[in-house]
Design an enzyme around this catalytic site. Sequence first.
Site, PDB file in Angstrom:
ATOM      1  N   SER A  12       0.890  -1.098   0.248  1.00 20.45           N
ATOM      2  CA  SER A  12      -0.306  -0.142   0.227  1.00 20.45           C
ATOM      3  C   SER A  12       0.388   1.254   0.141  1.00 20.45           C
ATOM      4  CB  SER A  12      -0.517   0.068   1.073  1.00 20.45           C
ATOM      5  OG  SER A  12      -1.157   1.362   1.055  1.00 20.45           O
ATOM      6  N   HIS A  37      -0.823  -0.961  -4.393  1.00 24.56           N
ATOM      7  CA  HIS A  37      -2.657  -0.865  -3.702  1.00 24.56           C
ATOM      8  C   HIS A  37      -2.279   0.399  -3.182  1.00 24.56           C
ATOM      9  CE1 HIS A  37      -5.921  -1.553  -0.673  1.00 24.56           C
ATOM     10  NE2 HIS A  37      -6.023  -1.092  -0.504  1.00 24.56           N
ATOM     11  N   ASP A  39      -4.845   3.871  -2.420  1.00 25.72           N
ATOM     12  CA  ASP A  39      -6.294   4.145  -0.572  1.00 25.72           C
ATOM     13  C   ASP A  39      -6.002   5.497  -0.809  1.00 25.72           C
ATOM     14  OD1 ASP A  39      -6.122   1.432   1.085  1.00 25.72           O
ATOM     15  OD2 ASP A  39      -3.895   2.203   1.103  1.00 25.72           O
ATOM     16  N   MET A  41      -8.685   8.437  -0.170  1.00 25.76           N
ATOM     17  CA  MET A  41     -10.184   8.569   0.554  1.00 25.76           C
ATOM     18  C   MET A  41     -10.638   9.913   1.304  1.00 25.76           C
ATOM     19  SD  MET A  41      -7.776   6.505   3.760  1.00 25.76           S
ATOM     20  CE  MET A  41      -7.070   5.663   3.974  1.00 25.76           C
ATOM     21  N   MET A  72     -12.278   3.900  -0.214  1.00 25.45           N
ATOM     22  CA  MET A  72     -12.847   4.818   0.986  1.00 25.45           C
ATOM     23  C   MET A  72     -13.283   5.915   0.705  1.00 25.45           C
ATOM     24  SD  MET A  72      -9.580   3.360   2.982  1.00 25.45           S
ATOM     25  CE  MET A  72      -8.445   3.377   1.711  1.00 25.45           C
ATOM     26  N   MET A 141     -11.507  -5.659   5.650  1.00 22.74           N
ATOM     27  CA  MET A 141     -10.893  -4.762   5.327  1.00 22.74           C
ATOM     28  C   MET A 141     -10.457  -5.509   7.165  1.00 22.74           C
ATOM     29  SD  MET A 141      -9.769  -2.318   4.374  1.00 22.74           S
ATOM     30  CE  MET A 141      -9.059  -1.409   5.893  1.00 22.74           C
ATOM     31  N   GLY A 149      -0.625   1.340   9.747  1.00 24.23           N
ATOM     32  CA  GLY A 149      -0.348   1.434  11.403  1.00 24.23           C
ATOM     33  C   GLY A 149      -0.814   0.897  12.329  1.00 24.23           C
ATOM     34  N   ASP A 180      -7.334  -6.498   4.277  1.00 22.12           N
ATOM     35  CA  ASP A 180      -6.035  -4.715   3.969  1.00 22.12           C
ATOM     36  C   ASP A 180      -5.691  -4.371   6.059  1.00 22.12           C
ATOM     37  OD1 ASP A 180      -5.500  -2.663   3.613  1.00 22.12           O
ATOM     38  OD2 ASP A 180      -6.874  -1.883   2.241  1.00 22.12           O
ATOM     39  N   GLY A 181      -5.394  -4.287   6.031  1.00 21.18           N
ATOM     40  CA  GLY A 181      -5.073  -3.406   7.130  1.00 21.18           C
ATOM     41  C   GLY A 181      -4.629  -4.683   8.179  1.00 21.18           C
ATOM     42  N   GLY A 182      -3.046  -4.330   9.092  1.00 20.60           N
ATOM     43  CA  GLY A 182      -2.200  -4.595   9.300  1.00 20.60           C
ATOM     44  C   GLY A 182      -1.461  -5.948   9.311  1.00 20.60           C
ATOM     45  N   SER A 203       2.886  -0.479   6.027  1.00 21.40           N
ATOM     46  CA  SER A 203       3.634  -0.189   6.964  1.00 21.40           C
ATOM     47  C   SER A 203       4.569  -0.654   7.150  1.00 21.40           C
ATOM     48  CB  SER A 203       3.260   0.413   8.647  1.00 21.40           C
ATOM     49  OG  SER A 203       2.236  -0.825   8.478  1.00 21.40           O
TER      50      SER A 203
HETATM   51  C1  DX5 Z   1      -6.231   1.905   5.567  1.00 21.86           C
HETATM   52  C2  DX5 Z   1      -5.936   1.029   4.072  1.00 21.86           C
HETATM   53  C3  DX5 Z   1      -4.665   0.152   4.551  1.00 21.86           C
HETATM   54  C4  DX5 Z   1      -4.004   0.664   4.829  1.00 21.86           C
HETATM   55  C5  DX5 Z   1      -2.400  -0.512   5.309  1.00 21.86           C
HETATM   56  O1  DX5 Z   1      -7.556   2.565   5.338  1.00 21.86           O
HETATM   57  O2  DX5 Z   1      -7.110   0.946   3.529  1.00 21.86           O
HETATM   58  O3  DX5 Z   1      -4.424   0.039   2.895  1.00 21.86           O
HETATM   59  O4  DX5 Z   1      -2.712   1.315   4.065  1.00 21.86           O
HETATM   60  O5  DX5 Z   1      -1.482  -0.052   5.750  1.00 21.86           O
HETATM   61  P1  DX5 Z   1      -0.917  -1.479   6.915  1.00 21.86           P
HETATM   62  O6  DX5 Z   1      -0.455  -1.922   6.274  1.00 21.86           O
HETATM   63  O7  DX5 Z   1      -0.277  -0.360   7.650  1.00 21.86           O
HETATM   64  O8  DX5 Z   1      -2.059  -1.306   7.811  1.00 21.86           O
HETATM   65 ZN    ZN Z   2      -6.778  -0.081   1.678  1.00 23.32          ZN
END
Ligand code: DX5
Ligand code: ZN
Length: 227
Positions: A12, A37, A39, A41, A72, A141, A149, A180-182, A203
Amino acid sequence: MMAARKLFIAPSLLSADFSRVGEEIAAVEAAGADMLHVDVMDGRFVPNITIGPFVVEAIKKAASVPLDVHLMIADPDRFLEAFARAGADILTVHQEACPHLHRTVHAIRDLGMKAGVSLNPATPVATLEDVIADVDLVLVMSVNPGFAGQRFIERSYEKVRQVVSLRERAGRGDLLIEVDGGVSVENVGALHRAGMDMAVSGSAVFSSDDYAAYIASMRIRAAEHTG
Ligand code: DX5
Ligand code: ZN
């Protein structure tokens, strides 16, 4: 034992150094990223603002792998065409942002992109029952969207398994399951075993000192968990 499915890794760019995003893209591509990826927002659907079609177009010029664009944003129908023109290969909208989801996913496909649908942590997989035949990708998600992060929500394993079972019932073996996420080297193996086909990692990848070594270690973990 089921045949192992391929794992796609999509770093990402939210965690990349945007002052030199071209170099960052070249570096993660050389390190083995299968996709990028991106993002998007809007400060309404999620409490953060990132980039729009203009910057996605610039990313597309710098990229040689496909762009996996994660919207998003509220009312994404207004911008599908703009992201198609900007060069999105996969365009993912949020189930929660689309009252006419069936129409939206068909509009994405009609624009020549793969259609993805994302579920927030509190949204049940069952809400996709009537549209699963029309989508190319489901994005689970594993954090509340808005920021890189954040800590991975453990319940996500069960959601991935539920999407696998929905995919089987619908006879849609080609549908990709993205998480996606963590996501990091710590959980990528267990996630792949649960059914994840595509790992987004922000991250974890971009804070590592060696992107290639990090992505390689993710693939090793995933391979250990299958077969
Ligand atoms: C969060 C995003 C993710 C984010 C993931 O809202 O959709 O794509 O960048 O970042 P990490 O891998 O650090 O959780
Ligand atoms: Zn994402």
